[in-house]
Design an enzyme around this catalytic site. Structure first.
Site, short mmCIF file in Angstrom:
data_model
loop_
_atom_site.label_atom_id
_atom_site.label_comp_id
_atom_site.label_asym_id
_atom_site.label_seq_id
_atom_site.Cartn_x
_atom_site.Cartn_y
_atom_site.Cartn_z
N LYS A 44 0.84 -1.21 0.00
CA LYS A 44 0.00 0.00 0.00
C LYS A 44 0.86 1.25 0.00
O LYS A 44 2.06 1.19 0.32
CB LYS A 44 -0.93 -0.05 1.21
CG LYS A 44 -0.19 -0.22 2.51
CD LYS A 44 -1.04 -0.94 3.55
CE LYS A 44 -0.36 -0.82 4.91
NZ LYS A 44 -0.90 -1.76 5.88
N TYR A 264 15.72 29.74 10.86
CA TYR A 264 14.49 30.40 11.32
C TYR A 264 14.42 30.39 12.84
O TYR A 264 14.82 29.43 13.49
CB TYR A 264 13.27 29.67 10.77
CG TYR A 264 13.02 29.94 9.31
CD1 TYR A 264 12.81 31.24 8.85
CD2 TYR A 264 13.01 28.91 8.38
CE1 TYR A 264 12.57 31.49 7.51
CE2 TYR A 264 12.77 29.15 7.04
CZ TYR A 264 12.55 30.45 6.61
OH TYR A 264 12.32 30.69 5.28
C1 LIG Z 1 -0.07 -2.53 6.51
C2 LIG Z 1 -0.63 -3.85 6.87
C3 LIG Z 1 0.22 -4.96 6.93
C4 LIG Z 1 1.73 -4.85 6.86
O1 LIG Z 1 2.16 -4.30 8.10
P1 LIG Z 1 3.71 -4.09 8.46
O2 LIG Z 1 3.66 -3.72 9.89
O3 LIG Z 1 4.20 -2.99 7.59
O4 LIG Z 1 4.39 -5.36 8.21
C5 LIG Z 1 -0.37 -6.20 7.13
N1 LIG Z 1 -1.71 -6.32 7.29
C6 LIG Z 1 -2.55 -5.26 7.27
C7 LIG Z 1 -4.00 -5.47 7.47
C8 LIG Z 1 -2.03 -3.99 7.07
O5 LIG Z 1 -2.85 -2.94 7.07
#
Ligand SMILES: *Cc1c(COP(=O)(O)O)cnc(C)c1O
Length: 378
Positions: A44, A264
């Protein structure tokens, strides 16, 4: 580096390199750890910011067959690269989306009775048993069917038989803390609830879950961050190899006197005659502004010619400033690239200094960098 890449990188200022072979080795390591379970990949948010197309292609070449995205559009983008892969969309099925899922062979991860009904109705209408996963909620209280909803659905065999139940998943809340009792509680609840449903492959483990051992692997593990080199644990050495490295040019070097300030809000003042480096990347490139001094557990550093140089003053949109006073003169050259993230300053260091997690650092990487993908094994 090809010459065109070199020029492109110079025009862009900073350079992000993605080591596809290290990515593939990380996948192989997790696949080994998974034993008989299938090792899928969470891809994702454009593979946690590293770029969807080259990353999913390299994972597929390494042997990965199943991919998890959050959104149908992301699923479509994976499908464009991988015509044969299994693609699950974690955020589930919103009204009116079923035909898009069908058209691109995406499987929704159904998490409410409405979503289940939506998929059932579409499948009946099409006279096709299309695959979908069920998400069961076991303690994290985000997505998925409640205990009660799962029990009700289990009694509705006509609903469940309208589509192909290809996977049952749940998600760990505390996987990165191996001794946390919640892990075992979620596993037991997952086992209890899936036993009520028709027999289907099951998946519980994210990256840290993949390290929890046999009882957590089920039929499939779904690592994300560990593939991309982030530490799956909060408080142990990182077993994964770095994948993303970030370099930015030293634009200017200036000498300042005691009492002069930098940046800044004049938030940093020289206590000794100092040599200051101005580096060409900032929060507009996704470098967290929280790296400004004083950073949490800091000072936050960059790595210049074998030496750590602390970030001083505020991170600004396009620039950071570092103290080069203790870096030998021969390493301080205008135009040279400085490591902001890589082998010496890890993504986990950046996350710790800015009070966040490696996930946020990686997904926050901007689009301004020149990106260079090193070759993968195919
Ligand atoms: C993002 C996600 C993963 C992967 O998680 P990591 O902690 O990055 O390994 C697995 N299962 C679900 C449902 C997720 O949303």
């Amino acid at each position: 580096m090809r010459e065109s890449d070199q020029v492109g990188a110079e025009l862009a200022g900073a350079l992000l390199t993605i080591d596809l072979r290290a990515l593939q080795n990380n996948w192989r390591q997790l696949n080994e750890l998974a034993g008989l379970a299938e090792c899928a990949a969470a891809v994702k948010a454009s593979c946690y910011g590293l770029g969807l197309e080259p990353v999913v292609a390299a994972l597929s070449d390494a042997g990965c067959k199943t991919f998890f995205v959050a959104l149908p559009q992301e699923g479509h983008d994976v499908r464009t690269v991988l015509p044969e892969a299994n693609i699950y969309v974690l955020n589930g099925l919103m009204p009116g989306q079923a035909a898009f899922y069908h058209q691109h062979k995406l499987s929704p991860v159904l998490g409410t009775p409405t979503q289940v009904r939506g998929w059932q109705e579409y499948c009946l209408e099409q006279e096709l048993k299309l695959p979908a996963a069920l998400h069961i909620e076991t303690g994290i209280n985000r997505l998925g069917l409640t205990d009660k909803q799962t029990r009700e659905l289990a009694g509705q065999r006509e609903v469940l038989s309208a589509f192909k139940l290809s996977l049952i998943i749940s998600h760990l809340a505390c996987g990165e803390i191996p001794g946390d009792p919640m892990n075992g509680e979620q596993r037991d609840k997952f086992n209890q609830l899936r036993a009520l449903l028709p027999d289907a492959p099951a998946s519980l483990a994210n990256s840290p879950g993949t390290f929890l051992g046999e009882g957590f692997n089920f039929d499939m593990v779904r690592p994300g961050i560990a593939l991309y080199g982030g530490n799956p644990f909060g408080n142990r050495a990182n077993p994964m190899s770095p994948v993303a490295r970030l370099y930015a040019p030293l634009l200017q070097v200036r000498e300042i006197c005691v009492g002069e300030s930098v940046g800044y809000a004049a938030s940093w003042t020289a206590k000794r005659p100092s040599k200051i480096g101005i580096i060409g990347a900032g929060y507009g490139d996704g470098l967290p502004r929280a790296l400004s001094s004083p950073a949490k557990d800091g000072p936050a550093c960059v790595f210049v010619g074998g030496h750590y140089a602390p970030i001083i003053g505020r991170v600004s949109m396009d620039l950071i400033t570092v103290d080069l006073t203790d870096v030998p003169q021969e390493f301080v050259r205008e135009g040279q690239r400085v490591e902001l993230m890589g082998d010496n300053v890890t993504v986990d260091d950046l996350a710790r200094w800015s009070g966040t997690i490696p996930y946020e650092v990686l997904t926050g990487l901007g689009s301004r960098y020149a990106r260079l993908y090193s070759p993968s094994d195919s």
